[in-house]
Design a protein around this motif. Sequence first.
Motif, PDB file in Angstrom:
ATOM      1  N   ASP A 341       0.855  -1.183   0.000  1.00  0.00           N
ATOM      2  CA  ASP A 341       0.000   0.000   0.000  1.00  0.00           C
ATOM      3  C   ASP A 341       0.893   1.236   0.000  1.00  0.00           C
ATOM      4  N   PRO A 342       0.948   1.964  -1.120  1.00  0.00           N
ATOM      5  CA  PRO A 342       1.851   3.123  -1.210  1.00  0.00           C
ATOM      6  C   PRO A 342       1.566   4.174  -0.150  1.00  0.00           C
ATOM      7  N   LEU A 343       0.339   4.211   0.382  1.00  0.00           N
ATOM      8  CA  LEU A 343       0.018   5.198   1.415  1.00  0.00           C
ATOM      9  C   LEU A 343       0.630   4.815   2.763  1.00  0.00           C
ATOM     10  N   PHE A 344       1.031   3.554   2.872  1.00  0.00           N
ATOM     11  CA  PHE A 344       1.668   3.079   4.102  1.00  0.00           C
ATOM     12  C   PHE A 344       2.961   2.353   3.761  1.00  0.00           C
ATOM     13  N   ALA A 345       3.706   2.963   2.845  1.00  0.00           N
ATOM     14  CA  ALA A 345       4.904   2.321   2.302  1.00  0.00           C
ATOM     15  C   ALA A 345       5.891   1.904   3.396  1.00  0.00           C
ATOM     16  N   ASP A 346       5.907   2.645   4.495  1.00  0.00           N
ATOM     17  CA  ASP A 346       6.844   2.372   5.592  1.00  0.00           C
ATOM     18  C   ASP A 346       6.701   0.972   6.189  1.00  0.00           C
ATOM     19  N   ALA A 347       5.528   0.380   6.036  1.00  0.00           N
ATOM     20  CA  ALA A 347       5.300  -0.937   6.648  1.00  0.00           C
ATOM     21  C   ALA A 347       5.835  -2.076   5.775  1.00  0.00           C
ATOM     22  N   PHE A 348       6.249  -1.737   4.546  1.00  0.00           N
ATOM     23  CA  PHE A 348       6.625  -2.787   3.594  1.00  0.00           C
ATOM     24  C   PHE A 348       8.095  -2.692   3.188  1.00  0.00           C
ATOM     25  N   GLU A 349       8.639  -3.822   2.792  1.00  0.00           N
ATOM     26  CA  GLU A 349       9.954  -3.847   2.153  1.00  0.00           C
ATOM     27  C   GLU A 349       9.673  -4.163   0.691  1.00  0.00           C
ATOM     28  N   LYS A 350       9.962  -3.189  -0.177  1.00  0.00           N
ATOM     29  CA  LYS A 350       9.405  -3.227  -1.531  1.00  0.00           C
ATOM     30  C   LYS A 350       9.736  -4.473  -2.343  1.00  0.00           C
ATOM     31  N   LYS A 351      10.973  -4.948  -2.217  1.00  0.00           N
ATOM     32  CA  LYS A 351      11.386  -6.099  -3.039  1.00  0.00           C
ATOM     33  C   LYS A 351      10.622  -7.363  -2.659  1.00  0.00           C
ATOM     34  N   ASN A 352      10.213  -7.459  -1.392  1.00  0.00           N
ATOM     35  CA  ASN A 352       9.588  -8.684  -0.904  1.00  0.00           C
ATOM     36  C   ASN A 352       8.150  -8.462  -0.468  1.00  0.00           C
ATOM     37  N   SER A 353       7.470  -7.546  -1.183  1.00  0.00           N
ATOM     38  CA  SER A 353       6.055  -7.311  -0.914  1.00  0.00           C
ATOM     39  C   SER A 353       5.237  -7.869  -2.060  1.00  0.00           C
ATOM     40  N   SER A 354       3.964  -8.154  -1.793  1.00  0.00           N
ATOM     41  CA  SER A 354       3.081  -8.573  -2.880  1.00  0.00           C
ATOM     42  C   SER A 354       2.358  -7.332  -3.398  1.00  0.00           C
ATOM     43  N   TYR A 355       2.106  -7.320  -4.696  1.00  0.00           N
ATOM     44  CA  TYR A 355       1.496  -6.161  -5.337  1.00  0.00           C
ATOM     45  C   TYR A 355       0.181  -6.550  -5.995  1.00  0.00           C
ATOM     46  N   CYS A 356      -0.817  -5.696  -5.887  1.00  0.00           N
ATOM     47  CA  CYS A 356      -2.084  -5.901  -6.579  1.00  0.00           C
ATOM     48  C   CYS A 356      -1.807  -5.994  -8.080  1.00  0.00           C
ATOM     49  N   MET A 398       6.529 -13.659  -5.203  1.00  0.00           N
ATOM     50  CA  MET A 398       7.035 -14.239  -3.955  1.00  0.00           C
ATOM     51  C   MET A 398       7.123 -13.102  -2.946  1.00  0.00           C
ATOM     52  N   ALA A 399       6.459 -13.236  -1.792  1.00  0.00           N
ATOM     53  CA  ALA A 399       6.445 -12.103  -0.860  1.00  0.00           C
ATOM     54  C   ALA A 399       6.344 -12.555   0.584  1.00  0.00           C
ATOM     55  N   GLU A 400       6.732 -11.655   1.477  1.00  0.00           N
ATOM     56  CA  GLU A 400       6.460 -11.882   2.887  1.00  0.00           C
ATOM     57  C   GLU A 400       5.573 -10.766   3.416  1.00  0.00           C
ATOM     58  N   LEU A 401       5.057 -10.954   4.608  1.00  0.00           N
ATOM     59  CA  LEU A 401       4.070 -10.028   5.167  1.00  0.00           C
ATOM     60  C   LEU A 401       4.761  -8.855   5.855  1.00  0.00           C
ATOM     61  N   GLY A 402       4.979  -7.769   5.107  1.00  0.00           N
ATOM     62  CA  GLY A 402       5.532  -6.551   5.707  1.00  0.00           C
ATOM     63  C   GLY A 402       7.007  -6.646   6.027  1.00  0.00           C
ATOM     64  N   LYS A 403       7.514  -5.537   6.595  1.00  0.00           N
ATOM     65  CA  LYS A 403       8.924  -5.442   6.969  1.00  0.00           C
ATOM     66  C   LYS A 403       9.262  -6.361   8.134  1.00  0.00           C
TER      67      LYS A 403
END
Length: 459
Positions: A341-356, A398-403
């Motif tokens: 969620d780009p509005l809460f980008a801080d919670a994610f690590e971009k390389k290992n996030s899932s994207y809509c 391939m993703a994990e749940l958040g940072k």
Amino acid sequence: MERKNAWKDYSSTDLKEIDMLCTGYIDFLSSCKTERECTKRTIELAKEKGYISIEEAVENGRELKPGDKIYAACMCKSVILFNIGKKPLEEGLNILGAHIDSPRIDIKQNPLYEDGGLAYFDTHYYGGIKKYQWVTIPLAIHGVVVKKDGSKINICIGENEEDPVFCITDLLIHLAGEQMEKKAAKVIEGEKLDLLIGSMPLDSEEKENVKENVIKILKDSYGIEEEDFMSAELEIVPAGKARELGFDKSMVISYGQDDRVCAYTSLAAMLEMENVDKTSCCLLVDKEEIGSVGATGMQSHFFENTVAELINLEGNYSELKLKRCLKNSRMLSSDVNAAYDPLFADAFEKKNSSYCGKGVVFSKFTGSRGKSGSNDANAEYLAVLRNIMDNNNVNYQMAELGKVDIGGGGTIAYILSLYGMEVIDCGVAVLNMHAPWEVTSKADIYETKKCYMAFLKDA
Ligand code: MN
Ligand code: MN
């Protein structure tokens, strides 16, 4: 490693199929908002495809043969489907496992009270929710009231146009100076999540006339007495249908997409996939949101006992065969992931996030704080799945749940892995998960169903 946006390559046939799948899905979401409703609908759909109950199969006592289709339900809240393959059960099952319970607010056993001329149901929330999200929105009541004689009254109020809805109130902003200073977890406290259900008094001299009027309406319309709430399961959920979202109608907004988006796609794949080599199995279980506990949760022996019945039907039952069957099985733990969620980008690590829009999500592990509590899928298994996905043109990520260390989560994966089978988490990315209304991408729903079909065919 960039994964491509699935929408880019869709043919007109793909788009038609997405439309068909998501129309069915939106329907399912709109009418199945509880584990009981999902179980009932699943059994209806399965029966249309020739499934018979395990009880009927046992009673018939005939030997299992490839192509036989069997379902088993537990206490109306969880259900398992089996499509018998050509290979013996001992060689293992291909399992799709999702959960059909969702975060919500449950009505207490002594719920009714009146205060300030208003009538309320007292509640206890179920699963992980941000309590402040559940106030000031229209809510519906779904569930059952069971009378002492065993008769069951099905309740669903707030979904039809002519139905009333209910609401949990919040403090007006004008008086909320102190409330606004509180931490979000304390803005609305658990005991304040009570449901407003009436305001019109009975024309009598008795005390608590508003509450008495509600009791009278419940008695007149449903035959329910106040004491009957003791043996009731009533769930408060957001009122209203699932909808398409966005100018391009590329997304779905609905209550309960965790995990009905994976439950529905698992079920759809299961019902569509005929003639399998290995027996395929679709598990739709309850109680995941509170730890998979109880008879209808994944930790129950219901699944194992049902597989034992199947092996018995196959002939020459032995416990060793059962253990081998479970050990040789492969599973996709079909559950949702947190969409970036780009509005809460801080919670994610971009390389290992899932994207809509980038397809079905595989998560090698879940858990929190150093993978604690996770099922960490085997690299060898991941390699097999990569091969199956590529051979079947499935878009996956391939993703994990958040940072790391920011939070975490779990699924039913670790429970099945106790049998020594290969298990991995695999499902759809969701925006605002566990909120009253959650958002998914239609492309991901489509890719997830494709993934589940490929798995049942080739794993
Ligand atoms: Mn889930
Ligand atoms: Mn959940």
